[in-house]
Write an enzyme that holds these catalytic residues in place. Structure first.
Site, PDB file in Angstrom:
ATOM      1  N   GLY A   8       7.696  11.939  -0.206  1.00  0.00           N
ATOM      2  CA  GLY A   8       8.917  11.133  -0.327  1.00  0.00           C
ATOM      3  C   GLY A   8      10.070  11.963  -0.871  1.00  0.00           C
ATOM      4  O   GLY A   8      10.934  11.461  -1.596  1.00  0.00           O
ATOM      5  N   ASP A  34       8.318  14.661   3.821  1.00  0.00           N
ATOM      6  CA  ASP A  34       8.748  13.267   4.025  1.00  0.00           C
ATOM      7  C   ASP A  34       8.369  12.894   5.447  1.00  0.00           C
ATOM      8  O   ASP A  34       7.994  13.758   6.242  1.00  0.00           O
ATOM      9  CB  ASP A  34      10.257  13.101   3.777  1.00  0.00           C
ATOM     10  CG  ASP A  34      10.577  11.692   3.277  1.00  0.00           C
ATOM     11  OD1 ASP A  34      10.211  10.716   3.973  1.00  0.00           O
ATOM     12  OD2 ASP A  34      11.149  11.544   2.198  1.00  0.00           O
ATOM     13  N   ASP A  52       3.313  12.010   6.853  1.00  0.00           N
ATOM     14  CA  ASP A  52       3.128  10.575   6.664  1.00  0.00           C
ATOM     15  C   ASP A  52       2.026  10.438   5.615  1.00  0.00           C
ATOM     16  O   ASP A  52       0.894  10.886   5.834  1.00  0.00           O
ATOM     17  CB  ASP A  52       2.699   9.956   8.012  1.00  0.00           C
ATOM     18  CG  ASP A  52       2.328   8.488   7.893  1.00  0.00           C
ATOM     19  OD1 ASP A  52       2.173   7.984   6.768  1.00  0.00           O
ATOM     20  OD2 ASP A  52       2.176   7.857   8.960  1.00  0.00           O
ATOM     21  N   TYR A 141       5.070  -5.414  -5.015  1.00  0.00           N
ATOM     22  CA  TYR A 141       5.431  -4.117  -5.607  1.00  0.00           C
ATOM     23  C   TYR A 141       4.764  -3.967  -6.979  1.00  0.00           C
ATOM     24  O   TYR A 141       4.173  -2.934  -7.297  1.00  0.00           O
ATOM     25  CB  TYR A 141       6.954  -4.077  -5.729  1.00  0.00           C
ATOM     26  CG  TYR A 141       7.548  -2.827  -6.333  1.00  0.00           C
ATOM     27  CD1 TYR A 141       7.529  -1.619  -5.655  1.00  0.00           C
ATOM     28  CD2 TYR A 141       8.179  -2.874  -7.580  1.00  0.00           C
ATOM     29  CE1 TYR A 141       8.124  -0.491  -6.200  1.00  0.00           C
ATOM     30  CE2 TYR A 141       8.772  -1.751  -8.124  1.00  0.00           C
ATOM     31  CZ  TYR A 141       8.741  -0.565  -7.430  1.00  0.00           C
ATOM     32  OH  TYR A 141       9.333   0.555  -7.967  1.00  0.00           O
ATOM     33  N   LYS A 145       1.963  -1.407  -8.369  1.00  0.00           N
ATOM     34  CA  LYS A 145       2.210  -0.509  -9.505  1.00  0.00           C
ATOM     35  C   LYS A 145       1.095  -0.620 -10.553  1.00  0.00           C
ATOM     36  O   LYS A 145       0.638   0.395 -11.077  1.00  0.00           O
ATOM     37  CB  LYS A 145       3.579  -0.791 -10.140  1.00  0.00           C
ATOM     38  CG  LYS A 145       4.750  -0.363  -9.273  1.00  0.00           C
ATOM     39  CD  LYS A 145       4.719   1.140  -8.976  1.00  0.00           C
ATOM     40  CE  LYS A 145       5.908   1.618  -8.184  1.00  0.00           C
ATOM     41  NZ  LYS A 145       5.762   3.002  -7.704  1.00  0.00           N
TER      42      LYS A 145
HETATM   43  N1  SER Z   1      14.219   0.140  -8.880  1.00  0.00           N
HETATM   44  C1  SER Z   1      13.009  -0.525  -8.556  1.00  0.00           C
HETATM   45  C2  SER Z   1      13.248  -1.749  -7.767  1.00  0.00           C
HETATM   46  O1  SER Z   1      14.224  -2.416  -8.044  1.00  0.00           O
HETATM   47  C3  SER Z   1      12.253  -0.890  -9.778  1.00  0.00           C
HETATM   48  O2  SER Z   1      11.331   0.064 -10.054  1.00  0.00           O
HETATM   49  O3  SER Z   1      12.486  -2.081  -6.929  1.00  0.00           O
END
Ligand code: SER
Length: 320
Positions: A8, A34, A52, A141, A145
């Site tokens: 990335g 990337d 990838d 997300y 995490k």
């Molecule tokens: N900046 C990120 C987001 O808003 C938070 O880790 O998804």
């Protein structure tokens, strides 16, 4: 860290981290990768490979080719995009991470990946959120995490991979715009302030989130990776934050440098809900104690720098 593979590398963090690491460790020792190449400085100023992150074999090939001793895994979808495409987000965020950890294991490499304030959820204490606390996020997300933090700790405990991570807040920079995050309003606001003198915020007034200026975030990555391993009680991941503000406070800071700047609101329910599930402000004590985390930029200092840096660019972009 002597030979570093970055995934990335053309994204929000990577495009600046690649350049910083090339300055410190030498251009040839930082291998940027990337999914696509572009003409940015990060892609052009040293080794670059198309990669990838869901392709483990290719990742292994690139790591072997350059004999890397460090893997920095940055490729991921941010919160709002992940919410729109949860299955894709799981596959990319978790699949990519697992491949990067496997690659680090095979190479006996040190490993870094960012976590986020998104790892917290609505039942987490909102103010001065401790390093060790309730983590029941309600976004894809956030789920990624938390699972990612656990997985990285597992690779340390089970396989001895030197894994380290930071729970980043919203990162603000004038270089590469973020894409699909919830904290992105705090970046967009500067672009719009310089261009139009006003901004319509999709995050409501009174919604506080942690933030950090990119130069501080990059330094924190280097400091954490260079820290004495025996001093680290935590690994994945450390709370780090430099400031916490709501849209009114960032607007007031901008108005000091762009008189007459106006903020208005058109709240996006999806991103507002995500923001409300995150802490108001997190406590970075563990990072300070275990490896000396520090930051230079508060809100006004960041505002001054952002406006100064964006002004010439904006003039160039305005037609005529
Ligand atoms: N900046 C990120 C987001 O808003 C938070 O880790 O998804």
């Amino acid at each position: 860290m002597k030979r570093i593979l970055i995934t990335g590398a053309l994204g929000q963090i990577g495009s600046e981290l690649t350049l910083k690491l090339r300055e410190i460790y030498g251009a040839d020792n930082v291998i940027a990768t990337d999914i696509k190449k572009n003409d940015s400085e990060a892609a052009q100023s040293g080794p670059f490979e198309v990669l990838d992150v869901t392709d483990l074999n290719r990742m292994g090939e690139v790591a072997q080719k350059y004999k890397v001793d460090t893997v920095m895994h940055l490729a991921a979808l941010l919160s709002a995009t992940a919410e729109a495409r949860p299955l894709f987000a799981w596959n990319l965020n978790m699949g990519g991470l697992l491949n990067a950890l496997e690659t680090a294991k095979e190479m006996k490499a040190q490993f870094f990946t960012p976590s986020s304030i998104g790892a917290f959820g609505p039942t987490t204490p909102k103010d001065d959120t401790p390093q060790d606390t309730i983590m029941r996020p309600t976004t894809m997300y956030g789920v990624n995490k938390v699972a990612g933090e656990l997985l990285a700790d597992y690779y340390f405990q089970k396989f001895g991979v030197d894994t380290r991570g930071l729970r980043f807040p919203g990162l603000i920079s004038y270089v590469t715009p973020p894409g699909g995050g919830t904290t992105d309003y705090a970046v967009e606001i500067y672009y719009e302030a310089v261009k139009n003198g006003r901004y319509t915020s999709y995050i409501d007034k009174g919604t506080y989130m942690d933030m950090m200026y990119m130069p501080d975030a990059l330094q924190a990555i280097v400091d954490l990776m260079e820290a004495d391993s025996t001093k680290l009680i935590h690994r994945n991941s450390f709370n780090v934050s430099a400031m916490s503000f709501d849209p009114e406070e960032i607007a007031a800071s901008i108005a000091k440098y762009i008189p007459g700047f106006k903020i208005s609101y058109q709240v996006d329910p999806v991103r507002q809900k995500i923001a409300e599930s995150w802490p108001n402000s997190i406590d970075s004590t563990a990072a300070k104690e275990e490896w000396g985390f520090k930051f230079d930029y508060d809100l006004d200092k960041m505002t001054m720098d952002m406006i100064e840096k964006l002004r010439p660019n904006m003039q160039m972009r305005i037609p005529g």
